[in-house]
Design a protein around this motif. Structure first.
Motif, PDB file in Angstrom:
ATOM      1  N   PRO A 180       0.855  -1.495  -0.026  1.00  0.00           N
ATOM      2  CA  PRO A 180       0.162   0.351  -0.145  1.00  0.00           C
ATOM      3  C   PRO A 180       0.509   1.257  -0.079  1.00  0.00           C
ATOM      4  O   PRO A 180       2.360   0.650   0.057  1.00  0.00           O
ATOM      5  N   GLU A 181       0.441   2.016  -0.822  1.00  0.00           N
ATOM      6  CA  GLU A 181       1.486   3.629  -0.768  1.00  0.00           C
ATOM      7  C   GLU A 181       1.416   4.014   0.625  1.00  0.00           C
ATOM      8  O   GLU A 181       3.323   4.884   0.647  1.00  0.00           O
ATOM      9  N   GLY A 182       1.041   4.064   1.710  1.00  0.00           N
ATOM     10  CA  GLY A 182       1.232   4.074   3.322  1.00  0.00           C
ATOM     11  C   GLY A 182       2.669   3.892   3.452  1.00  0.00           C
ATOM     12  O   GLY A 182       3.684   4.037   3.785  1.00  0.00           O
ATOM     13  N   ASP A 183       2.411   2.580   2.931  1.00  0.00           N
ATOM     14  CA  ASP A 183       3.693   1.565   3.784  1.00  0.00           C
ATOM     15  C   ASP A 183       5.236   1.761   2.563  1.00  0.00           C
ATOM     16  O   ASP A 183       6.332   2.216   3.215  1.00  0.00           O
ATOM     17  N   MET A 184       4.674   2.464   1.299  1.00  0.00           N
ATOM     18  CA  MET A 184       6.314   2.708   0.604  1.00  0.00           C
ATOM     19  C   MET A 184       6.891   4.023   1.226  1.00  0.00           C
ATOM     20  O   MET A 184       8.075   3.515   0.902  1.00  0.00           O
TER      21      MET A 184
END
Lengths: 281, 305
Positions: A81-85
């Motif tokens: 997910p973008e947040g983890d990225m």
């Protein structure tokens, strides 16, 4: 055998367009172990920078990643997910650009720019981040660090700016640094200093380095292994000595022969034996 | 300095270009009440280029190498000095005479992206110098442009294309064709291949060497790439802060650099061999006298030490 730090598998990137799309990266794969330096060589348009941006998922439309996996510390970055990225970008994997003047914010003190890298990732308070910034500026050997952190980018020379870029890249103690032509814009004596610095920091922090360059001299000085890109494809990969001394692929041979002053097998200069055909017309 | 100039006339070759004590100061005003600052971009530079020679001028950013090239063509007016072309001081030429002289002295710029007018067709770019100098009829000019295209390895079928339709290497070929249009004797090549990929660099350099043979050209080759200069230039001068600190035959200078700056510069060039010993020499500007004159250290080798 332990898993590599970075494992790129079957990566493809396409730039959509009409009437036809362009395959910028065509089914490439490579690995980088912890602490290792991989040199990625190729000419303009070969896809080396797009490869680097794909690893961080920074490819902008009309470009898009169409296939592949980018395993980093065991996780597929392309599936995160973008947040983890965002927790990985700039923290576990950081990027050094070619042109420090355009990559730095011209209206922000360099100390704030380094501190920002730390506070964005929620690692510290502002005061701690500022004193860390001073330490980092010292670590990249900028003299008088305490005063220099208050400078703006335009007050620094090109070499100093690239040192600041390196300080920002190292702020969060990344495991992997992607350096996209880090010394191309610099004079040769300044380039030598920046390469020495990268080598010193690489050893001190056990950094893995993906070094993108078109300069085989820089490759010879820095890389453990080399991957050669041509028109989006990886044409050859291997240990640096093997690639420089007995390149297997015709394109690599041509590229090496085009380097002025490269001593040929019989001790002749190779400067006058350029590539057979003008690749781009 | 004069000794260096005199003795660089070597091998009985006639000098095509003689630069004597060239000086260019840029004065920067800093408002009404503060004294202006003077930047000595070129500070007493002298050298000679023989007919047919490829003379390299190397240095880092700000060393004054490009300004030197531009002063020779009077694209920048020098502050002082002499530029003798075939024995005549071009700095004393009135406008019209200078325009004539420019037929013999042309420049190729570094960046083939910004030095060609994007709204002109390639053929018109190459033809323009002929129109400016009122040479030939329309048909003759057209034939000459086609000939020039062939000479630099461009397809005459692409005469009506615009610069953006060419690759970087091809654009530099257009720049060279334009420079050759008036049949010059001297080409000042200001970093002509720095913006190009290494394989394209090799092709453009090979073209320049071929043209030197075919057209008996003389080059002032300004560059920062020492490996390239080592390979193609007969003689080389190293500039540092507006002065030539070392000058000589290329192999002598590269094999036995005498000036501390030249030594540091050469030691900074990455070597293609991963196992080569890397001994980077530091460089302390205080370690030498910046005003030291060039003196002869070997038969074909001068250094400011």
């Amino acid at each position: 055998m332990t898993a590599p730090l970075l494992d790129v598998q079957h990566l493809s990137v396409v730039f959509d367009g009409s009437p036809s799309s362009v395959i910028a990266v065509n089914d490439i794969g490579f690995q980088i172990a912890a602490g290792e330096t991989l040199g990625l060589v190729g000419e303009s348009g070969s896809g080396k920078s797009v490869t680097a941006f794909s690893i961080l998922r920074l490819v902008q439309p009309p470009g898009r990643i169409t296939a592949g996996r980018v395993l980093f510390e065991g996780r597929d970055l392309l599936a995160l997910p973008e947040g983890d990225m965002r927790q990985i970008r700039g923290a576990r994997i950081s990027l050094i650009f070619q042109e420090p003047m355009t990559a730095l914010n011209p209206v922000m003190r360099i100390g704030d720019q380094i501190a920002e890298a730390l506070t964005v990732h929620g690692q510290t308070t502002r005061a701690e981040a500022w004193s860390r910034a001073v330490e980092l500026v010292e670590a990249v050997h900028i003299p008088d660090a305490r005063r220099r952190v208050r400078d703006y980018p335009h007050q620094l020379s090109g070499g100093m700016r690239q040192r600041v870029m390196i300080a920002i890249a190292l702020a969060c103690r990344p495991a992997l640094v992607i350096a996209d032509e880090p010394t191309t814009a610099l004079d040769v004596t300044i380039q030598a200093q920046v390469l020495d610095l990268l080598r010193e920091l690489r050893a001190r922090y056990n950094l893995a380095l993906l070094l993108i360059t078109h300069d085989f001299g820089v490759i010879a000085e820095m890389a453990d292994r080399v991957a050669v890109m041509y028109r989006g494809a990886l044409v050859e990969e291997g240990p640096v000595r093997q690639i420089l001394r007995s390149p297997a692929h015709e394109y690599t041979r041509g590229l090496l022969a085009a380097v002025p002053g490269a001593a040929g097998p019989k001790g002749q200069t190779r400067g006058q034996t350029p590539l057979q055909n003008d690749c781009r017309g | 300095m004069t000794a260096g100039v005199e003795s660089t006339r070597h091998g009985g070759l006639t000098p095509l270009l003689e630069v004597r004590h060239l000086v260019k100061h840029f004065v920067r005003t800093r408002g009404l009440w503060r004294p202006p600052t003077v930047v000595k971009a070129v500070d007493d530079v002298s050298f000679t280029i023989a007919e047919g020679e490829m003379f390299g001028l190397v240095g880092e950013s700000g060393s004054g190498k490009s300004t030197t090239g531009r002063c020779i063509l009077r694209l920048v007016e020098p502050t002082a000095g002499e530029v003798l072309f075939r024995g005549e001081n071009v700095l004393e030429f009135p406008r019209a005479r200078m325009r004539q002289a420019r037929r013999d002295m042309q420049i190729v710029f570094q960046d083939p992206y910004s030095s060609l007018d994007p709204r002109m067709r390639a053929g018109a770019i190459v033809e323009e110098p002929l129109i400016i100098h009122r040479l030939g009829s329309k048909a003759e000019r057209r034939a000459r442009v086609a000939e020039l295209f062939g000479l630099v390895g461009l397809d005459p079928a692409h005469l009506s294309r615009y610069p953006h339709e060419f690759s970087g290497g091809q654009r530099q070929r257009i720049g060279i064709a334009r420079a050759l249009a008036l049949n010059p004797a001297l080409i000042v090549a200001d970093e002509p291949v720095s913006a190009l990929d290494v394989s394209i660099q090799a092709q453009v350099v090979r073209l320049m060497l071929e043209l030197r043979e075919r057209l008996r050209l003389t080059y002032l080759f300004i560059a920062h790439d020492l490996r390239l200069v080592e390979n193609i230039c007969h003689r080389v001068a190293v500039m540092y802060l507006g002065r030539i600190v070392e000058m000589g035959e290329t192999h002598a200078l590269f094999a036995h650099p005498r000036h501390p700056y030249t030594r540091a510069l050469l030691s900074a060039v990455p070597v293609l061999d991963p196992d080569a010993p890397r001994r980077r020499l530091g460089f302390d500007p205080a370690s030498f006298d910046p005003a030291a004159p060039l003196r002869q250290v070997d038969p074909a080798h001068w250094a400011a030490v």
